[in-house]
Design an enzyme around this catalytic site. Structure first.
Site, PDB file in Angstrom:
ATOM      1  N   SER A 188       0.751  -1.243   0.006  1.00 27.50           N
ATOM      2  CA  SER A 188       0.045   0.174  -0.038  1.00 27.50           C
ATOM      3  C   SER A 188       0.946   1.174  -0.100  1.00 27.50           C
ATOM      4  O   SER A 188       2.125   1.137   0.151  1.00 27.50           O
ATOM      5  CB  SER A 188      -1.055  -0.043   1.254  1.00 27.50           C
ATOM      6  N   GLY A 238      -9.249  -5.555   3.981  1.00 25.63           N
ATOM      7  CA  GLY A 238      -9.433  -6.405   2.841  1.00 25.63           C
ATOM      8  C   GLY A 238      -9.214  -5.824   1.381  1.00 25.63           C
ATOM      9  O   GLY A 238      -9.321  -6.517   0.431  1.00 25.63           O
ATOM     10  N   ALA A 239      -9.100  -4.558   1.355  1.00 22.05           N
ATOM     11  CA  ALA A 239      -8.988  -3.953  -0.069  1.00 22.05           C
ATOM     12  C   ALA A 239      -7.836  -4.294  -0.983  1.00 22.05           C
ATOM     13  O   ALA A 239      -7.992  -4.671  -1.992  1.00 22.05           O
ATOM     14  CB  ALA A 239      -9.146  -2.311   0.008  1.00 22.05           C
ATOM     15  N   GLY A 240      -6.637  -4.283  -0.251  1.00 24.80           N
ATOM     16  CA  GLY A 240      -5.590  -4.732  -0.975  1.00 24.80           C
ATOM     17  C   GLY A 240      -5.428  -6.262  -1.124  1.00 24.80           C
ATOM     18  O   GLY A 240      -5.006  -6.796  -2.018  1.00 24.80           O
ATOM     19  N   ASP A 241      -6.024  -7.102  -0.319  1.00 22.47           N
ATOM     20  CA  ASP A 241      -6.223  -8.442  -0.683  1.00 22.47           C
ATOM     21  C   ASP A 241      -6.844  -8.710  -1.806  1.00 22.47           C
ATOM     22  O   ASP A 241      -6.672  -9.564  -2.707  1.00 22.47           O
ATOM     23  CB  ASP A 241      -7.091  -9.097   0.562  1.00 22.47           C
ATOM     24  N   ASN A 265      -7.744  -3.116  -9.437  1.00 17.02           N
ATOM     25  CA  ASN A 265      -8.284  -2.016  -8.810  1.00 17.02           C
ATOM     26  C   ASN A 265     -10.084  -2.081  -8.557  1.00 17.02           C
ATOM     27  O   ASN A 265     -10.535  -1.431  -8.082  1.00 17.02           O
ATOM     28  CB  ASN A 265      -7.840  -0.850  -9.901  1.00 17.02           C
TER      29      ASN A 265
END
Length: 335
Positions: A188, A238-241, A265
Site C-alpha cells: 500500500s 481487505g481492499a489490498g487483498d 483496482n
C-alpha cells in the site's frame, strides 16, 4: 457439450498461504461489526467468484474457536486460538480515515511442513499477523512457478503490550534475500516507504496501491499509473487483498500486467464500499468474467507478438471503460 469439454484446458493450480482471522470493527469505542477476516478470505471470494480456470489450495490456520463456515477448510490448531484483530475507527473527519489496527491474539505460524508437496502454477503469500516465516516463503518459491507476495506478510511487527501494528523496513527482515525469486510484491502507499521501491523494483515487480488514486506498477525499466474505479470508502479492510486476488486472476487468465492491475483496482473498489467481505452477486461476477474473456481474446494476437509483458496493450483505456460499466451494475442494485 462433449466437444466443449474436450477443448477445455485443465485449471491452473494455485497455492494461497495465510491465516483466516476474526475481525472486530470499533468506532468511537463501540463495536459496529464482527466479521470473517484474513487475506485468504478476501482472496478466495475473488478467485472463486471470477475464475473457473483456477483451482487453488489454501493453507490457513485457525483455533477451535473459529466460528465461520468457509469454502476452503483451514488447519485447526490444538495449541492456539484463532487470530483476532481489533480495528479502531474515529468519526472525526480526516483526510484519510484509516483505522488503527491491533492484533489481540495470533494463531500458530504456518510452517513449511504445513504446505502440500505438489507443484503449483502460482503461489500467494498473504499473511496478516506474522504467520508466514521466511522459510515458509522459501518453500513456496520452490513449489510455485511464480509467487505473489503481499508486503504486509513480510514487514508487520506487533507491539508486545497492546498489539498495535508496526511496520519495519523490508531490508531488516529475513525476507529481503528472497525477493529476486518472487514475481510480484504488493504494497500500500503507507507501506511503500518501508520497501525502498527504487531498489526493490530491480529485483521484482512492485505494485503500490493508493486507494482512490488507483495503483502504480513498477519494474526494472519503467512504471505505469493504473486508473482507479471511484467509490465511496466505508471500510478499507481487505481492499489490498481483493486487489491482489483480482490482479492474480487477471494475470493467470492471460491478461497483461497493466490490464490485470485494472482488474485488481476493480475488486479493491468493490470491497471498500461496505463492511466485511465484498458482496459480489452472480450477475456482477458473470459480467466481469465476460469482460475478462473478451479482453483476453482481443489481445491474444498482440500478446504473442509483444516482447515486453509490462507494456500497456492497445485498448487498455477501453478495457477500463468496460469494467467501469460493469461496476455500475452494483451501484444500480445498491440504489
Amino acid at each position: 457439450m462433449g466437444s466443449e469439454n474436450r477443448n477445455q484446458l485443465p485449471p491452473v493450480r494455485g497455492l494461497i498461504v495465510g491465516n483466516y482471522c476474526h475481525d472486530v470493527l470499533i468506532r468511537d469505542d463501540a463495536v459496529i461489526a464482527e466479521s470473517l477476516g484474513g487475506a485468504a478470505s478476501f482472496i478466495s471470494t475473488v478467485l472463486d467468484g471470477v475464475s473457473v480456470s483456477i483451482s487453488s489450495s489454501y493453507v490457513s490456520k485457525v483455533g477451535s474457536d473459529f466460528s465461520y463456515s468457509v469454502m476452503h477448510a483451514p488447519i485447526v490448531s490444538p495449541s492456539s486460538l484463532t487470530t483476532l484483530f481489533h480495528a479502531y475507527f474515529s468519526s472525526v473527519s480526516t483526510e484519510r480515515q484509516d483505522r488503527i489496527l491491533k492484533r489481540v491474539r495470533a494463531c500458530d505460524p504456518i510452517l513449511p511442513s504445513d504446505l502440500p508437496s505438489s507443484s503449483f502454477s502460482f503461489g500467494m503469500a498473504v499473511g496478516v499477523a506474522g504467520e508466514i516465516l521466511p522459510e515458509t516463503l522459501e518453500r513456496m518459491i520452490d513449489l510455485c512457478d511464480v509467487v505473489f507476495a503481499d508486503i504486509q506478510a513480510l514487514i508487520r511487527e506487533f507491539d508486545p503490550i497492546d498489539g498495535t501494528v508496526k511496520l519495519v523496513p523490508l531490508k531488516n527482515t529475513g525476507f529481503y534475500s528472497l525477493l529476486p525469486r518472487i514475481g510480484f510484491l504488493k504494497a500500500s502507499a503507507e507501506e511503500a516507504p518501508f520497501v525502498d521501491v527504487d531498489e526493490v523494483r530491480k529485483l521484482c515487480c512492485v505494485i503500490v496501491t493508493n486507494g482512490k488514486d488507483g495503483c502504480t506498477v513498477y519494474w526494472k525499466d519503467g512504471e505505469h499509473r493504473i486508473a482507479p474505479f471511484p467509490t465511496a470508502q466505508i471500510d478499507p479492510t481487505g481492499a489490498g487483498d481483493s486487489f491482489l486476488g483480482g490482479f492474480t486472476a487477471g494475470l493467470v487468465q492471460g491478461l497483461s500486467v497493466a490490464d490485470a492491475a485494472l482488474v485488481g483496482n476493480l475488486f479493491g473498489s468493490l470491497t471498500v464500499d461496505h463492511i466485511g467481505l465484498p458482496k459480489l452477486d452472480l450477475k456482477l461476477l458473470q459480467r466481469i468474467k465476460e469482460e475478462l474473456v473478451k479482453r483476453k481474446m482481443g489481445c491474444s494476437e498482440v500478446h504473442e507478438k509483444q516482447l515486453d509483458k509490462f507494456a500497456k496493450p492497445s485498448g487498455h483505456q477501453q478495457f477500463h471503460t468496460s469494467l467501469s460499466a460493469v461496476k455500475s451494475i452494483k451501484s444500480e442494485s445498491a440504489n
